[in-house]
Design an enzyme around this catalytic site. Structure first.
Site, PDB file in Angstrom:
ATOM      1  N   LYS A 243      26.389 -42.964  72.244  1.00  0.00           N
ATOM      2  CA  LYS A 243      27.036 -42.834  73.421  1.00  0.00           C
ATOM      3  C   LYS A 243      26.897 -41.537  74.126  1.00  0.00           C
ATOM      4  CE  LYS A 243      30.788 -45.287  74.279  1.00  0.00           C
ATOM      5  NZ  LYS A 243      31.959 -45.903  74.200  1.00  0.00           N
TER       6      LYS A 243
ATOM      7  N   ASP B 150      43.136 -46.948  74.175  1.00  0.00           N
ATOM      8  CA  ASP B 150      42.238 -47.871  75.212  1.00  0.00           C
ATOM      9  C   ASP B 150      41.814 -48.967  74.192  1.00  0.00           C
ATOM     10  OD1 ASP B 150      41.004 -48.767  77.402  1.00  0.00           O
ATOM     11  OD2 ASP B 150      39.058 -47.405  77.290  1.00  0.00           O
TER      12      ASP B 150
END
Ligand SMILES: *[C@@H]1O[C@H](CO)[C@@H](O)[C@H](O)[C@H]1NC(C)=O
Ligand SMILES: *[C@@H]1O[C@H](CO)[C@@H](O)[C@H](O)[C@H]1NC(C)=O
Ligand SMILES: *[C@@H]1O[C@H](CO)[C@@H](O)[C@H](O)[C@H]1NC(C)=O
Ligand SMILES: *[C@@H]1O[C@H](CO)[C@@H](O)[C@H](O)[C@H]1NC(C)=O
Ligand SMILES: *[C@@H]1O[C@H](CO)[C@@H](O)[C@H](O)[C@H]1NC(C)=O
Ligand SMILES: *[C@@H]1O[C@H](CO)[C@@H](O)[C@H](O)[C@H]1NC(C)=O
Length: 695
Positions: free
Chosen positions: A387, A494
Site C-alpha cells: 500500500k 475504520d
C-alpha cells in the site's frame, strides 16, 4: 606378553580410576570451548534438523528457509544435580549472529539445557524448536531455555519483537527484557541491541547453584568488554527442573518469517567461569549479497574518465545508473533506524516492477495498493500487497511509523499480517500479506467500490450465509483482539466491508488497523476531521473525535447489518423513487430500515433477498439483533467486542430487549452526508413480542 602401549593404557586407566575415586566433583566438572566449530567432530556435537557446521567454522542452526528447526547439543551430558540435591553452578558464553534478508525475519534461537538432545515434540515458528503445542507448559519437560527471540509472539505473551527471555518448561517466559546492555558510569545507561542486525552479539549466562541466581548479559561483539551489570538477574530454583544429567546446546526455528541463525563460538563450564572467547578469531558467516559496493562504483567511474568515447558512453550509463540507484536509495532519518520491519525502498520497487500500472490492485482515498513479489535469496517470490500512501508533508509520520512498527509483529488469524513498512520521500509504503480472495466488500457487492448500483448484474454468486456468518465471527475475534487482548488497546477506527479481506480459505482478516491514526497525527489542528467512513461512523464522533472501542463496535454493527442484508449502511435512493415534492429522495439508511422491519414484526425480511431464503434463521436473527444493539446511539449501551464474540460464537444467548434497542433515546439515523441524531419517541413503546414475528 603385554605390548608396551597396552601397558601404558592400563596405567592411564588406573590413574583415571584413582582420580575419579579421590575427587568426585572435579571429574564431574565440564569445561569446553569452541572457538569456531570447524574442529568439532560428529561425536562431539549432536546436530539435528537444519543444523550444520559450515566450512568456515560457523554453526548454522537454520538458514532462511521457512519452517525449519535446528538443534545442536554437546553430545556428552553434563552433571547438574549432585547428591543431596546440590545444584551445580554453570557459566556459558557464546556469540550469535542472526542474518535476515530483507526485513522481518524470525523466529530466534535459544540456549537450552534439556534431558535429551532431540527435544521431542519440538515445533518451528513461535516454539523456537524447543517446545511444541503438545509439550509447551508441561512440567515434565525439565527444560531451561534462554531465548533470543526476534518475533513478537502474542500467543506466548512476548513483550516485543527483540527480547531475551528466561523460560522454564514453557515459552511463556518467567522473565524477559528487550535486548540491551548496561554501559556508562555506574552501569546505568541502557543501550539497546538489535538481534537481527546481522552483527555478532555475545551472550553470557551465569547461574549460581548455591544462591539460585541466573544472570543473562548481552553485548554486541563490537563492544569488546563484558558489561558489568547483567541485563537479567533473576532468582530461579532449578532443582525441580534439572535432572541429574542434562544436555546443553542450542535450538532455533524459522516460520513464515525466517532468518539464518548462527552460533560462532561457544564456551561452557560448570562450577567456574566459562573461558573467554577470542573475538578476533570468530568465523565469518555468509552475508547476503548487497549489490556492488561504493568502491566498485568509484573505480568504474575512474576508468570511464580515462577511456575512449565508448568508455565515456559507458561512464554516462554508469552515472545514470548511479543516479537511479541514488533515487532508489533510502535517505534515512535517525529515528527510522530505531524501528524494525523497515523494507529497503529498492526491494519494494523491484517487487512491484517499479510500481507498474499493471501491478495495481486498487486505489482509494488512502492511496494505491500494488501486488508485489518479494524476491528473497534462492526462494520463489513471496506474494505481498503493498500500500502506497502519499503522506505529503505530514507531521506525525514519525509517531505513525513507530506505531506501525510495533503493530508489525502483531499476528492473529483474523488480522491481515503487516509485514513491514518503508518511508520514501513523502510516501509511506506498507507491506501486507497478500489476500487472494479480495475484500468482503467486493464479494458482497461485486467488484469495485462503485458497484452497488449494478450489484444485481454482478456475476459471482452471492456469498453463502454460512460464509457470511463465519466472516462476521472472524472479524469479531480480530477486533476483540485489538481491543482487549493485545498489550495496548488498539482502536481500529475504520471497520468496514472494504477493510475485511478474505484469505485463501475464505477466512476473514481485518486490515488497515491503526491506519486511521495517520490522518489524525497529520491533520491540521484547525481542521481536524473525523477519520472513518460515513455510515460506519459512530454518532458521538461528530461531537468528540476521541476514538473509542465503542465507536469500533458501532462500525461493527453497521457491518453486521450490511452482511446480513446485502445492502450498504447508507445507499442512495432508488432512481425511480422521486419524492412527491420533486426534491431528492432521502438516502436509504440501513439501520433504520432494519429497525422498521423489526417494528413491523418481520425482522427477517431484512435478510439479503439474494440468499433466496437459504440461511439459518436463528443465526440471521442473532446477527440483525446484534447489529441493532451495536448501532445504539449511546456508546455505553453498546455491547463490548467480548460480548459480541460470545454472542456470535453461541457461548451466550442474546437478550432480545426491544425496550433497550428501540427506546426513544437510542436511535441513530443518517441522512446523506450530514449526520443527525433523532431522539425519536416513536419506537419507545415497542414490545419485544412484536419483534418475534417472521419465524
Ligand atoms: C535450508 O536448509 C534446509 C534444511 O537443511 C534445506 O533443505 C534447504 O535446501 C536449505 N535452503 C537453502 C536455500 O539453502
Ligand atoms: C506432560 O508430558 C508427559 C510426558 O510426555 C505426559 O505424560 C503428560 O500427559 C503431559 N501433561 C500434560 C498436561 O499435557
Ligand atoms: C549476577 O549479577 C549480580 C548483579 O550484578 C551479581 O551480584 C552476581 O554475582 C551475579 N551472579 C552470577 C552467578 O554471575
Ligand atoms: C517459571 O514459570 C513457570 C511457569 O509460569 C512456573 O511454573 C515456575 O514456577 C516459574 N519458576 C520460577 C522459578 O519462577
Ligand atoms: C528485480 O530483481 C530481479 C532479480 O534481482 C531482476 O532480475 C529484475 O530485473 C529486477 N526488476 C526490477 C524492476 O528492478
Ligand atoms: C479463494 O482463493 C483460493 C486461492 O486463490 C481459491 O482456490 C478459491 O477458489 C477462492 N475461493 C473463492 C470462494 O473464491
Amino acid at each position: 606378553m603385554i605390548a608396551p602401549n597396552t601397558a601404558l593404557n592400563l596405567s592411564v586407566l588406573f590413574l583415571l580410576v584413582l582420580l575419579s575415586g579421590s575427587s568426585c566433583s572435579a571429574a564431574d566438572d565440564v569445561d569446553f570451548i569452541y572457538q569456531g566449530f570447524q574442529h568439532a567432530s560428529g561425536s562431539d556435537l549432536a546436530l539435528d534438523g537444519s543444523a550444520s557446521v559450515l566450512h568456515g567454522g560457523a554453526l548454522r542452526l537454520t538458514n532462511d528457509s521457512n519452517r525449519l528447526v535446528g538443534h545442536a547439543f554437546r553430545s556428552s551430558p553434563v552433571r547438574f544435580l549432585h547428591g543431596g540435591g546440590r545444584l551445580a553452578s554453570f557459566s556459558t558464553a557464546f556469540v550469535l549472529d542472526i542474518v535476515t534478508v530483507g526485513s522481518g525475519g524470525g523466529h530466534g534461537l535459544a540456549f537450552v539445557v534439556s534431558p535429551s538432545t532431540t527435544l521431542p515434540g519440538a515445533s518451528p515458528e513461535i516454539y523456537l524448536g524447543v517446545f511444541g503445542p503438545t509439550t509447551n507448559r508441561n512440567a515434565s519437560n525439565h527444560v531451561l531455555a534462554v531465548e533470543f527471540d526476534t518475533v513478537m509472539d502474542l500467543e506466548m505473551d512476548d513483550i516485543n519483537g527483540n527480547h531475551v527471555g528466561v523460560d522454564v518448561n514453557s515459552l511463556f517466559s518467567n522473565v524477559s527484557e528487550p535486548v540491551a546492555y548496561y554501559a556508562g558510569d555506574g552501569d546505568n545507561t541502557k543501550v539497546p541491541v538489535t538481534l537481527e542486525s546481522a552483527q555478532p552479539i555475545q551472550a553470557w549466562i551465569d547461574y549460581d547453584g548455591g544462591s539460585g541466581v541466573l544472570n543473562v548479559t548481552v553485548a554486541p561483539v563490537s563492544v569488546a568488554t563484558r558489561p558489568r551489570r547483567p541485563l537479567i538477574s533473576t532468582k530461579l530454583d532449578l532443582r525441580p527442573v534439572f535432572k541429574e544429567d542434562m544436555y546443553v546446546g542450542f535450538s532455533s526455528s524459522t516460520g513464515k518469517l525466517a532468518s539464518a541463525h548462527y552460533i560462532l563460538a561457544w564456551s561452557f563450564r560448570t562450577n567456574g567461569p566459562a573461558q573467554p572467547i577470542n573475538l578476533r578469531r570468530l568465523p565469518k558467516v555468509p552475508r547476503p549479497s548487497s549489490g556492488p559496493s561504493k568502491l566498485v562504483i568509484v573505480k568504474f567511474a575512474a576508468v570511464a574518465c580515462a577511456g575512449t568515447l565508448a568508455v565515456i558512453a559507458a561512464g554516462m550509463a554508469a552515472v545514470r545508473w548511479v543516479r537511479k540507484r541514488a533515487a532508489l536509495a533510502d535517505k534515512l532519518e535517525d529515528w527510522e533506524l530505531e524501528h524494525p520491519h523497515r523494507f529497503p525502498y529498492r526491494e519494494l520497487y523491484n517487487a512491484t516492477k517499479g510500481f507498474k500500472q499493471s501491478e495495481l490492485l486498487g486505489a482509494g482515498g488512502f492511496g494505491q495498493v500494488y501486488k508485489g513479489v518479494l524476491r528473497r535469496r534462492r526462494s520463489a517470490g513471496d506474494l505481498v500487497a503493498i500500500k502506497r500512501i502519499s503522506a505529503g508533508t505530514r507531521q506525525g509520520m514519525k509517531e505513525f511509523v513507530a506505531e506501525v512498527a510495533s503493530l508489525g509483529r502483531m499476528r492473529h488469524r483474523n488480522l491481515v499480517e503487516l509485514r513491514g513498512w518503508c518511508k520514501h520521500g513523502q510516501d509511506l509504503l506498507l507491506v501486507y500479506e497478500f489476500m487472494p480472495n479480495g475484500s468482503l466488500d467486493s464479494r458482497l457487492f461485486g467488484t469495485g467500490a462503485g458497484a452497488a448500483a449494478d450489484r444485481d448484474k454482478a456475476s459471482p454468486p452471492p456469498l453463502a450465509w454460512a460464509q457470511r456468518f463465519a466472516v462476521l465471527g472472524g472479524v469479531a475475534r480480530g477486533l476483540l483482539y485489538l481491543h482487549e487482548e493485545w498489550e495496548h488497546v488498539v482502536v481500529h477506527r475504520d471497520v468496514k466491508a472494504n477493510n475485511v479481506l478474505l484469505g485463501a480459505d475464505m477466512g476473514a482478516r481485518l486490515g488497515d488497523f491503526g491506519l486511521a491514526r495517520l490522518y489524525e497525527h497529520g491533520a491540521d489542528p484547525a481542521s481536524t476531521r473525523v477519520a472513518g467512513t460515513l455510515g460506519y461512523m459512530a454518532p458521538e464522533l461528530t461531537v468528540t473525535s476521541r476514538a473509542t472501542t465503542a465507536a469500533d463496535v458501532f462500525s461493527f454493527g453497521a457491518l453486521l447489518l450490511e452482511v446480513a442484508c446485502g445492502r450498504r449502511p447508507v445507499e442512495p435512493p432508488p432512481p425511480d423513487e422521486a419524492t412527491a415534492d420533486g426534491g431528492d429522495a432521502p438516502d436509504v439508511v440501513l439501520v433504520r430500515w432494519v429497525r422498521d422491519c423489526g417494528l413491523a414484526g418481520d425482522l427477517l425480511r431484512a435478510v439479503d433477498p439474494r440468499l433466496e431464503g437459504c440461511y439459518d434463521e436463528g443465526e440471521a436473527r442473532l446477527v440483525l439483533w446484534l447489529g441493532l444493539m451495536c448501532s445504539q446511539v449511546r456508546p455505553e449501551t453498546r455491547p463490548t467486542m467480548r460480548q459480541v464474540s460470545r454472542y456470535l460464537s453461541g457461548e451466550e444467548a442474546i437478550q432480545e430487549d426491544a425496550e433497550l434497542v428501540f427506546s426513544g433515546a437510542n436511535t441513530a439515523e443518517y441522512f446523506g452526508s450530514s449526520v443527525s441524531m433523532t431522539w425519536s419517541s416513536s419506537g419507545g413503546t415497542m414490545s419485544a413480542s412484536s419483534l418475534q414475528g417472521g419465524r
